[in-house]
Write a protein that holds these residues in place. Structure first.
Motif, short mmCIF file in Angstrom:
data_model
loop_
_atom_site.label_atom_id
_atom_site.label_comp_id
_atom_site.label_asym_id
_atom_site.label_seq_id
_atom_site.Cartn_x
_atom_site.Cartn_y
_atom_site.Cartn_z
N SER A 105 0.94 -1.08 -0.12
CA SER A 105 -0.15 0.05 -0.05
C SER A 105 0.67 0.93 -0.01
CB SER A 105 -0.81 0.10 0.83
OG SER A 105 -1.93 -0.93 1.00
N ALA A 106 1.84 1.55 0.71
CA ALA A 106 2.81 2.42 0.83
C ALA A 106 3.35 2.90 -0.56
CB ALA A 106 3.90 1.99 2.04
N ILE A 107 4.02 1.23 -1.44
CA ILE A 107 4.76 1.83 -2.42
C ILE A 107 3.56 1.73 -3.74
CG2 ILE A 107 5.58 0.49 -4.29
CD1 ILE A 107 6.96 -1.46 -2.85
N LEU A 108 2.51 1.66 -3.38
CA LEU A 108 1.37 2.01 -4.07
C LEU A 108 1.06 4.04 -4.13
CD1 LEU A 108 -1.06 1.19 -6.49
CD2 LEU A 108 -2.51 1.05 -4.48
N ILE A 109 0.96 4.22 -3.07
CA ILE A 109 0.65 5.58 -2.93
C ILE A 109 1.55 6.78 -3.08
CG2 ILE A 109 -0.06 6.71 -1.57
CD1 ILE A 109 -1.78 4.86 0.70
N LEU A 110 3.21 5.82 -2.80
CA LEU A 110 4.06 7.07 -3.48
C LEU A 110 4.45 7.04 -4.79
CD1 LEU A 110 6.25 5.45 -0.33
CD2 LEU A 110 5.46 8.03 -0.50
N SER A 111 4.07 5.83 -5.45
CA SER A 111 4.50 5.95 -6.93
C SER A 111 3.72 6.59 -7.76
CB SER A 111 3.93 4.67 -7.36
OG SER A 111 2.86 4.63 -7.13
N PHE A 112 2.55 7.45 -6.72
CA PHE A 112 1.92 8.53 -7.60
C PHE A 112 2.99 9.74 -6.88
CE2 PHE A 112 -1.24 5.15 -7.69
CZ PHE A 112 -1.19 4.90 -9.49
N GLN A 113 3.45 10.16 -5.98
CA GLN A 113 4.06 11.70 -5.70
C GLN A 113 4.07 11.87 -6.64
OE1 GLN A 113 5.07 13.11 -2.84
NE2 GLN A 113 6.58 11.50 -1.92
N GLU A 135 17.55 -6.57 -12.02
CA GLU A 135 17.29 -4.68 -12.65
C GLU A 135 16.76 -4.43 -11.21
OE1 GLU A 135 18.14 -2.05 -15.08
OE2 GLU A 135 18.86 -4.34 -15.52
N ILE A 136 15.65 -4.44 -10.56
CA ILE A 136 15.22 -4.30 -9.40
C ILE A 136 15.92 -3.46 -8.61
CG2 ILE A 136 13.24 -3.65 -7.81
CD1 ILE A 136 11.21 -5.18 -9.46
N TYR A 137 17.14 -4.71 -7.72
CA TYR A 137 17.75 -4.69 -7.02
C TYR A 137 19.02 -3.66 -7.17
CZ TYR A 137 21.40 -6.40 -4.19
OH TYR A 137 23.32 -5.73 -2.73
N GLY A 138 19.03 -3.30 -8.63
CA GLY A 138 20.13 -2.21 -8.84
C GLY A 138 19.68 -1.14 -8.98
N MET A 139 18.27 -1.09 -9.46
CA MET A 139 17.55 0.33 -8.74
C MET A 139 18.06 0.71 -7.45
SD MET A 139 14.70 0.13 -11.75
CE MET A 139 14.22 1.19 -10.71
N THR A 140 18.06 0.09 -6.68
CA THR A 140 17.91 0.08 -5.31
C THR A 140 18.94 0.39 -4.41
OG1 THR A 140 18.74 -2.02 -4.15
CG2 THR A 140 16.51 -1.38 -4.66
N THR A 141 20.14 0.91 -5.58
CA THR A 141 21.72 0.94 -5.10
C THR A 141 22.26 2.46 -5.70
OG1 THR A 141 22.30 0.19 -6.96
CG2 THR A 141 22.16 -1.34 -4.93
N ASN A 142 21.19 2.79 -6.54
CA ASN A 142 21.66 4.61 -7.92
C ASN A 142 20.20 5.03 -7.71
OD1 ASN A 142 20.31 2.75 -9.76
ND2 ASN A 142 22.35 1.76 -10.53
N VAL A 143 18.84 4.96 -7.51
CA VAL A 143 17.78 5.11 -7.96
C VAL A 143 17.50 6.17 -6.39
CG1 VAL A 143 15.30 5.46 -8.54
CG2 VAL A 143 17.24 3.34 -9.84
N THR A 144 17.10 7.78 -6.60
CA THR A 144 16.69 7.69 -5.13
C THR A 144 15.59 8.45 -6.11
OG1 THR A 144 18.07 9.64 -5.68
CG2 THR A 144 19.32 7.98 -4.22
N THR A 145 14.36 8.74 -6.32
CA THR A 145 13.38 9.09 -6.84
C THR A 145 12.27 8.27 -6.53
OG1 THR A 145 13.32 8.55 -9.30
CG2 THR A 145 14.55 10.67 -8.35
N PRO A 146 10.91 8.21 -6.46
CA PRO A 146 10.39 7.65 -6.43
C PRO A 146 9.33 6.95 -7.75
CG PRO A 146 9.18 9.60 -5.86
CD PRO A 146 10.81 9.90 -6.07
N VAL A 147 10.92 6.52 -8.60
CA VAL A 147 10.57 5.91 -9.95
C VAL A 147 10.59 4.47 -9.61
CG1 VAL A 147 13.35 5.42 -10.48
CG2 VAL A 147 11.08 5.87 -12.51
N LEU A 148 11.00 4.09 -8.66
CA LEU A 148 11.13 2.72 -7.89
C LEU A 148 10.44 2.62 -7.25
CD1 LEU A 148 13.69 0.61 -7.46
CD2 LEU A 148 13.73 2.08 -4.93
N TYR A 149 9.26 3.21 -6.37
CA TYR A 149 8.02 2.95 -6.21
C TYR A 149 7.09 2.77 -7.40
CZ TYR A 149 9.47 4.14 -2.24
OH TYR A 149 10.02 4.71 -0.45
#
Length: 272
Positions: free
Chosen positions: A29-37, A227-241
């Motif tokens: 639920s938190a990921i779903l909501i934050l993806s619309f940041q 790819e998702i694991y790699g994104m967690t180390t270099n992505v600092t925006t809600p695009v990950l959500y």
């Protein structure tokens, strides 16, 4: 008037179930909501506006990596694993209906990979491929590594199905003059079709989100979990959500389509 008295065990189990649901659906639920940041929002609450900006940014390769390519690889690999898992599990279930020499040893050999740490299997397959001169790739070494995970489950499911399957149906078909193939195609297969669809769904989902057995075997190109694991180390925006929301929705769609197929097969069998 009856009095419904709740025992202590009831409240303990209810509390445990509530915590379980919270841990299961709370993060989703938190990921779903934050993806619309909003476009200027961050990785945490509160929301700074509401937008679809990060879903559009998701497909920009220069921003978040090769999401499209990794999704296609995971989807294709999942389909490959699903097909092989269904076919081999079905054949194994049919074969083990009759006793043969070495059946017990073969059974334990087939399910032994379930107790071996996934990372060890991944490392071993990757090393073997390199030693024999083949470059690890998602469609070769990773494909084999995933089958070591999905096939045991598929075989166990089909064993359970055939253990409850009465041979009287096949005997009746043969008494009516049906050949072995006709008996299988028109009697056995329609009855076990929902189970085969379940095995296929199981094989696809296990492969689609497998990380450990893919880590050392995927080669140059990542699958979606890597790819998702790699994104967690270099992505600092809600695009990950946004990516988490897209992949979750896709997983639920696959489950709904599978359930729809099972219901359709069940209704056709009921009307037959």
């Amino acid at each position: 008037m009856s009095h419904d008295k709740r025992t202590l065990e009831f409240y303990v189990l209810a509390a445990f179930f509530a915590v379980f649901v919270l841990f299961l659906y709370g993060p989703l639920s938190a990921i779903l909501i934050l993806s619309f940041q909003g476009e200027n929002g961050g990785l945490t609450f509160p929301l700074n506006g509401v937008s679809l900006h990060w879903f559009g940014n998701l497909f920009e390769r220069q921003a978040v990596g090769d999401f499209g390519g990794s999704f296609k690889r995971s989807f294709t690999l999942g389909l490959m694993v699903m097909i092989v898992t269904v076919v081999v599990s079905l054949l194994a279930g049919l074969a083990f209906r009759r006793k043969f020499h070495g059946a017990t040893a073969l059974f334990y050999l087939a399910v032994a990979s379930l107790v071996v740490p996934s990372i060890i299997i991944s490392l071993g397959i990757g090393v073997v491929f390199q030693q024999i001169g083949f470059r690890p790739a998602w469609y070769t070494s990773a494909f084999g590594a995933h089958l070591t995970w999905t096939l045991p489950f598929g075989v166990l499911i089909m064993f359970a199905v055939f253990n409850r399957f009465s041979p009287a149906y096949e005997e009746a078909a043969r008494d009516l003059g049906a050949t072995s193939w006709q008996t299988f195609a028109h009697v056995v297969l329609p009855m076990i079709a929902p189970s085969l669809i379940g095995v296929g769904l199981f094989g696809f989902t296990l492969s689609y989100d497998e990380f450990a057995r893919t880590l050392m075997t995927s080669g140059t190109f990542n699958t979606l979990p890597l790819e998702i694991y790699g994104m967690t180390t270099n992505v600092t925006t809600p695009v990950l959500y946004a990516l988490g929301t897209v992949t979750t929705v896709f997983s639920f769609l696959v489950i709904l389509l599978t359930l729809g197929a099972i219901v359709y097969v069940g209704r056709r069998r009921a009307h037959a």
